[in-house]
Design a protein around this motif. Structure first.
Motif, short mmCIF file in Angstrom:
data_model
loop_
_atom_site.label_atom_id
_atom_site.label_comp_id
_atom_site.label_asym_id
_atom_site.label_seq_id
_atom_site.Cartn_x
_atom_site.Cartn_y
_atom_site.Cartn_z
N GLU A 184 0.84 -1.20 0.00
CA GLU A 184 0.00 0.00 0.00
C GLU A 184 0.88 1.25 0.00
O GLU A 184 0.60 2.22 -0.72
CB GLU A 184 -0.92 -0.01 1.21
CG GLU A 184 -1.92 1.11 1.20
CD GLU A 184 -2.86 1.07 2.40
OE1 GLU A 184 -3.82 1.87 2.38
OE2 GLU A 184 -2.65 0.29 3.34
N GLY A 218 2.01 2.18 -3.26
CA GLY A 218 0.95 2.55 -4.19
C GLY A 218 0.50 1.41 -5.08
O GLY A 218 -0.20 1.63 -6.06
N THR A 231 -4.54 -0.94 -2.71
CA THR A 231 -5.39 -0.06 -1.91
C THR A 231 -6.25 -0.92 -1.00
O THR A 231 -6.43 -2.12 -1.25
CB THR A 231 -6.33 0.81 -2.78
OG1 THR A 231 -7.18 -0.04 -3.54
CG2 THR A 231 -5.54 1.74 -3.68
#
Length: 129
Positions: free
Chosen positions: A53, A56, A59
């Protein structure tokens, strides 16, 4: 993905593979079950998900008391990174060395060779050769 994609450590890659195989976001419990063969503690999986997470690549969405996790980085976006890495580590960056190694170990069938030849001919044509 707009950022530079770097090769993932093996454990993080295993988590991503499980997420890529899913049609919908997954709970931690589902991921623990899917990745049970790794023998990871629940905290280890949470650490890996947190790292992904932070990069990136994943999520999370709140669901009740927990979360559902979804891959943001697609398999198609990541595959070139892994391919370049393997080619560099194992074959000195040479595609020819890769194919030669496969041929020398009888890993290529006649069908494989024909498919490679057809693919390379199309690729050469696309590059104006």
């Amino acid at each position: 993905m707009k950022q530079e994609i770097k090769r993932l450590p093996d454990a993080e890659l295993e988590v991503m593979k499980a997420l890529w195989q899913a049609d919908a976001p997954l709970t931690r419990a589902w991921l623990e079950e899917a990745l049970a063969a790794n023998g990871w503690a629940g905290t280890t999986l949470l650490t890996l998900l947190s790292r992904l997470e932070g990069k990136g690549y994943v999520t999370r969405e709140r669901e009740g008391r927990g979360y559902r996790y979804r891959a943001v980085l697609t398999r198609q976006e990541y595959l070139p990174v892994e391919s370049r890495s393997a080619l560099g580590r194992m074959f000195a960056g040479s595609a020819r060395n890769l194919v030669a190694a496969m041929a020398e170990t009888n890993a290529l069938s006649e069908k494989d060779i024909d498919e490679l030849a057809d693919y390379l001919a199309r690729l050469k044509q696309q590059h104006g050769g």
